[in-house]
Structure formats: C-alpha cells, structure tokens
Design a protein around this motif. Structure first.
Motif, PDB file in Angstrom:
ATOM      1  N   GLN A   1     -10.559  -6.806   2.792  1.00  0.00           N
ATOM      2  CA  GLN A   1      -9.116  -7.137   3.818  1.00  0.00           C
ATOM      3  C   GLN A   1      -9.935  -6.184   5.001  1.00  0.00           C
ATOM      4  O   GLN A   1      -9.874  -6.072   6.013  1.00  0.00           O
ATOM      5  CB  GLN A   1      -8.025  -7.871   4.021  1.00  0.00           C
ATOM      6  N   ALA A   2     -10.032  -5.066   4.632  1.00  0.00           N
ATOM      7  CA  ALA A   2      -9.797  -3.678   5.335  1.00  0.00           C
ATOM      8  C   ALA A   2     -11.475  -3.354   5.774  1.00  0.00           C
ATOM      9  O   ALA A   2     -11.733  -2.142   6.007  1.00  0.00           O
ATOM     10  CB  ALA A   2      -9.112  -2.056   4.410  1.00  0.00           C
ATOM     11  N   ASN A   3     -12.560  -3.694   5.186  1.00  0.00           N
ATOM     12  CA  ASN A   3     -14.086  -4.147   5.301  1.00  0.00           C
ATOM     13  C   ASN A   3     -14.653  -2.734   4.313  1.00  0.00           C
ATOM     14  O   ASN A   3     -15.470  -2.577   4.385  1.00  0.00           O
ATOM     15  CB  ASN A   3     -14.528  -3.723   7.174  1.00  0.00           C
ATOM     16  N   TYR A   4     -13.358  -2.506   2.751  1.00  0.00           N
ATOM     17  CA  TYR A   4     -13.680  -1.362   2.846  1.00  0.00           C
ATOM     18  C   TYR A   4     -15.446  -1.634   1.450  1.00  0.00           C
ATOM     19  O   TYR A   4     -15.976  -0.845   1.698  1.00  0.00           O
ATOM     20  CB  TYR A   4     -12.598  -0.531   1.277  1.00  0.00           C
ATOM     21  N   PHE A   5     -15.197  -2.435   1.133  1.00  0.00           N
ATOM     22  CA  PHE A   5     -16.992  -3.168   0.269  1.00  0.00           C
ATOM     23  C   PHE A   5     -18.214  -3.090   1.176  1.00  0.00           C
ATOM     24  O   PHE A   5     -19.320  -3.203   0.997  1.00  0.00           O
ATOM     25  CB  PHE A   5     -16.687  -5.020   0.249  1.00  0.00           C
TER      26      PHE A   5
ATOM     27  N   ALA B   1     -15.203   7.356   3.026  1.00  0.00           N
ATOM     28  CA  ALA B   1     -14.199   5.781   2.795  1.00  0.00           C
ATOM     29  C   ALA B   1     -13.669   6.203   0.935  1.00  0.00           C
ATOM     30  O   ALA B   1     -12.889   6.280   0.424  1.00  0.00           O
ATOM     31  CB  ALA B   1     -14.372   4.661   3.097  1.00  0.00           C
ATOM     32  N   GLY B   2     -14.788   6.235   0.105  1.00  0.00           N
ATOM     33  CA  GLY B   2     -14.332   6.666  -0.731  1.00  0.00           C
ATOM     34  C   GLY B   2     -13.698   7.581  -1.487  1.00  0.00           C
ATOM     35  O   GLY B   2     -12.560   7.189  -2.209  1.00  0.00           O
ATOM     36  N   GLU B   3     -13.549   8.753  -0.881  1.00  0.00           N
ATOM     37  CA  GLU B   3     -12.526   9.873  -0.895  1.00  0.00           C
ATOM     38  C   GLU B   3     -11.217   9.628  -1.113  1.00  0.00           C
ATOM     39  O   GLU B   3     -10.031   9.420  -1.789  1.00  0.00           O
ATOM     40  CB  GLU B   3     -12.980  11.206  -0.138  1.00  0.00           C
ATOM     41  N   ALA B   4     -10.956   8.436   0.207  1.00  0.00           N
ATOM     42  CA  ALA B   4      -9.525   8.155   0.722  1.00  0.00           C
ATOM     43  C   ALA B   4      -9.243   7.304  -0.652  1.00  0.00           C
ATOM     44  O   ALA B   4      -8.226   7.181  -0.810  1.00  0.00           O
ATOM     45  CB  ALA B   4      -9.810   8.069   1.907  1.00  0.00           C
ATOM     46  N   LEU B   5     -10.191   6.394  -1.388  1.00  0.00           N
ATOM     47  CA  LEU B   5      -9.800   5.166  -2.244  1.00  0.00           C
ATOM     48  C   LEU B   5      -9.490   5.622  -3.404  1.00  0.00           C
ATOM     49  O   LEU B   5      -8.492   6.032  -4.159  1.00  0.00           O
ATOM     50  CB  LEU B   5     -10.781   4.095  -1.891  1.00  0.00           C
ATOM     51  N   ALA B   6     -10.433   7.376  -4.046  1.00  0.00           N
ATOM     52  CA  ALA B   6      -9.719   8.118  -5.404  1.00  0.00           C
ATOM     53  C   ALA B   6      -8.593   8.798  -4.799  1.00  0.00           C
ATOM     54  O   ALA B   6      -8.384   8.926  -6.447  1.00  0.00           O
ATOM     55  CB  ALA B   6     -11.452   8.717  -5.172  1.00  0.00           C
ATOM     56  N   GLN B   7      -8.054   9.242  -3.955  1.00  0.00           N
ATOM     57  CA  GLN B   7      -7.681  10.097  -3.169  1.00  0.00           C
ATOM     58  C   GLN B   7      -5.967   8.791  -3.513  1.00  0.00           C
ATOM     59  O   GLN B   7      -5.117   9.590  -4.531  1.00  0.00           O
ATOM     60  CB  GLN B   7      -7.022  10.600  -2.179  1.00  0.00           C
TER      61      GLN B   7
END
Ligand SMILES: Cc1cc2nc3c(=O)[nH]c(=O)nc-3n(C[C@H](O)[C@H](O)[C@H](O)COP(=O)(O)OP(=O)(O)OC[C@H]3O[C@@H](n4cnc5c(N)ncnc54)[C@H](O)[C@@H]3O)c2cc1C
Length: 386
Positions: A53-57, A71-77
C-alpha cells in the motif's frame, strides 16, 4: 559531476517511507523475535500488505536505485526481518524476472509482486554448497518439452510464505558454470516440491527460512527463466549485485537504529550526576558509530548510483559497500550494547536483537572473505604491473 544531494523526489521518499516504516512496521520488529513461526508468518504477510500500500515494492523494483536504497534504509532501520523478507521477494526473485524474464513471466509476476499478491523466493544455496556454486547438486533432466528437477535447496528465505521460487540447477554439468546452470521458476504447488519446517535462526527471526526439496518435480519449458537454459550463472552474478547492495542497505539501517537508540540513552540515562553521553568514553562511541555508519551510507549510495549509471565498476563497488557496511554494523552493534550497559544484554532489549541481526550481514550472499577476494581480483586485473 559529484553530487551528494538527493533529488526532491528521493527526499520525499526518505521522509514519507521513513514515517510509514516507523509508524506501521517498527512496532512489529520486537513481536517477530519471540513469536512462534506460524504467528510470524501471519505478521509478515500483514507487513507485505502494508508495504504494498505504501508502494515500497514498486520503488524497490523501479528504475531509481538510489531512491530504492533510501527507502530500504528506512525499512531496515524499522525492522531488519521485514527488510530481508521484502528483499528476498522483490530483489532475489523480482529483479531476475524483471531483467531476464520472458514477457509471459513478467506479466505473471511483476505486478503481483508489487501489489503483494504474490511472494517470491530464491534458492541457490545447498547444504554442501553456498560460496562455491560448482558444488551445487540440484539438476534438471529433459523430459519431452519440459524438465524434471531433483535436489534440495537450503536456507531459502521466504520459503514458508512463497508462491513461487527461483531455483538454480544444472542443465548441463559438462558445460561448466558459465553455460551449465539454469534458473527455473517453480510454483509452490508444483508436484514434487516440498517446503520444510521454518528453521530457527540466531537473528532476523521474523524472516522465515526453510529447505525446499525437489523430487521428480516436473516443470514446463516455459519455467526456464528467460526461456533459454544455460544462463543461470551470468544471471546470478547480475542479481548478486542487487543483493550485495541490499545487504549493505540492511547493515546501514541496523547501524542507524543502533546509533539512534544509543544516542537517546546517552541523553536520558544518568550516572555520577550527569547524562552518560557527556562522558568521553560514551561520547566517543557515539562518534565512531555515527562516522562509520555515514561511511557505510556513502559507499552504499555510491554503489547504487553506479548501478543506475550502468558503470562497469558497479560490481566491485557493491562488493566494497557490502564488505564495509556489514563489518561496520557488527562493530556498531557491539558499541551500542556497550553504551547500554547490562540492560542492553537482556533478552528483549532492542540492541540485543540488533546485535544478533547484524551478524547475518557478514555471512550471507557472499561472505566477507569472498568479497575481499572479489575486490582483490578486481585490483589485480585493473592495476597491472608497469
Ligand atoms: C538466515 C539466512 C538466510 C539465507 N537465505 C538464502 C536464500 O534466500 N537463498 C539462498 O540461496 N541462500 C540463502 N542463504 C545462504 C547464504 O547466502 C550462505 O550461507 C552464504 O552464501 C555462505 O555459504 P555457506 O553457508 O555454504 O558457507 P561456505 O561457503 O561453506 O563457507 C564457510 C566458510 O568458508 C569460507 N570460504 C569459502 N570459500 C572460500 C574462499 N574461496 N576463500 C576464503 N574463504 C572461503 C567462507 O567465507 C566461510 O567463512 C541464507 C543464509 C542464512 C543464514
């Protein structure tokens, strides 16, 4: 021209995905750690829906590799386990389909992955072969127009959740690595494919890993990635660039989480009448953590940019980023635990979880030893004797 500035769009990604990850994903990170595997699977599927839904993929499979890295750094954090599961679906499975898949393969999977209507996984490792691809045993024998797959893939991230697997197998062992290996796309309900029970891991416990066994597993000719057998090794080398970048990114996110939680404690915890961050011994640790994580970020973004520019150097730059960031985050997590004192060592402490999560990065998808060997080879090839 050298430019360290993110574009306006990338700054928006950083802000919006960062906020989304902290609000919607971070609260699940601690839950994963102690949950039984069936509960973890449900939590992860729910996180995939939120990420879609957040269009991450969409970002992760898009053309803006620097933006995807931000974006990946934010998710990994926020949640290293969710990052690894997302990476295994979108990068390990989605990128090869996007780069090498036939039109039918792209039609079937790309949109479904972006919308989290399908989850992917990739298996090249086996019990007896990880670093050394020549040691793989899985094989595919021709049967009519199709193939019959036999072998066991080990440590397959997302295996318990996946709808489809990319599986590396010999189609012609005599032809050697360069021409003898082939990737097959195998659906989870293919007859002869069995997924084992989730394996208990030291860290990244929300990211589910299991064995995938193939026994007389018949697939159509259309299951060959890109439609032509014998290209698996070259395809894997390209995909490993994206994966190395992702593991550098994972390290960076874990490092940032360690830094932020340690800095907060440095301000809030008092000893001998003052905040512990004001003691030189603690402040120096924060300074080293910040400096090394910023170096990891520079190397990771440099490698991402190089991939975007399609520079020939991107392969070695992703190795440098993975090597440095993965080793740096282990030192950073160690310092974070020291800053936390005894409470950091307790089960359930955030730094205790991050410390275990970080250990994965120096092992997976090309150990530090293999990255050093690849970088050394590049130097020897590049800087020839006068
Ligand atoms: C949680 C988890 C999830 C994973 N997910 C996946 C996945 O989804 N798909 C997948 O395919 N794989 C996956 N892996 C496997 C992972 O990529 C491998 O573990 C990794 O590549 C190392 O291979 P290995 O474990 O076989 O170690 P080995 O290759 O046996 O290496 C053992 C040791 O020998 C050293 N070594 C080996 N060769 C050399 C050399 N030439 N020079 C110097 N040192 C050397 C290594 O550096 C290491 O220290 C996962 C692993 C883990 C732990």
């Amino acid at each position: 021209m050298m430019n360290y500035e993110l574009t306006a769009e990338q700054k928006t990604i950083k802000k919006e995905i960062g906020k989304f990850c902290q609000e919607a994903i971070a609260p699940t990170a601690a839950l994963f750690d102690e949950s039984p595997k069936d509960k973890a699977a449900d939590l992860m599927k729910a996180n995939f829906q939120k990420l879609a839904q957040a269009n991450y993929f969409g970002l992760a499979l898009g053309e803006d590799i620097v933006g995807a890295t931000v974006a990946g750094e934010a998710l990994a954090q926020a949640c290293p386990s969710t990052f690894l599961a997302a990476m295994s679906s979108i990068v390990s499975f989605g990128i090869p389909v996007k780069l090498f898949g036939t039109a039918a393969q792209k039609d079937k999977y790309i949109d479904a992955l972006v919308k989290a209507q399908a989850i992917g996984a990739m298996g090249y490792t086996e019990a007896q072969a990880g670093s050394d691809l020549g040691g793989i045993s899985a094989s595919a024998a021709k049967k009519g127009d199709g193939w019959v797959l036999t072998g066991v893939k080990d440590l397959v991230t997302n295996a318990p959740l996946a709808d489809a697997f990319l599986v590396l197998a010999w189609t012609d062992k005599e032809a050697g690595l360069e021409k003898g290996l082939t990737f097959f796309i195998v659906e989870k309900n293919a007859s002869g494919l069995t997924v084992g029970k989730p394996i208990e891991t030291m860290g990244l416990r929300g990211s589910l890993t299991a064995e995938v066994a193939l026994s007389g597993c018949e697939v159509a000719a259309a299951a060959v990635l890109g439609g032509e057998a014998g290209k698996g090794h070259a395809q894997l080398q390209t995909v490993l660039e994206y994966i190395k970048l992702s593991i550098a990114n994972l390290s960076l996110g874990i490092g940032q989480a360690c830094l932020e939680v340690s800095t907060a404690l440095g301000k809030s915890r008092q000893a001998f009448g003052k905040p512990i961050g004001l003691f030189e011994g603690v402040g120096a640790k924060l300074a080293v953590m910040f400096t090394n994580n910023d170096l990891s970020r520079l190397l990771t973004l440099r490698a991402a940019w190089s991939m975007e520019q399609k520079e020939a150097e991107s392969a070695v730059l992703t190795s440098c980023a993975k090597l440095f960031a993965s080793e740096a985050v282990n030192a950073i997590a160690d310092l974070a635990m020291q800053v936390h004192g005894g409470h950091g060592y307790l089960r359930g402490a955030q730094v205790e979880r991050l410390y275990r999560d970080a250990r994965f990065a120096v092992i997976a998808y090309g150990t530090s030893e293999l990255q050093r060997a690849a970088i050394a080879k590049d130097c020897l090839d590049k800087f020839k004797a006068a």
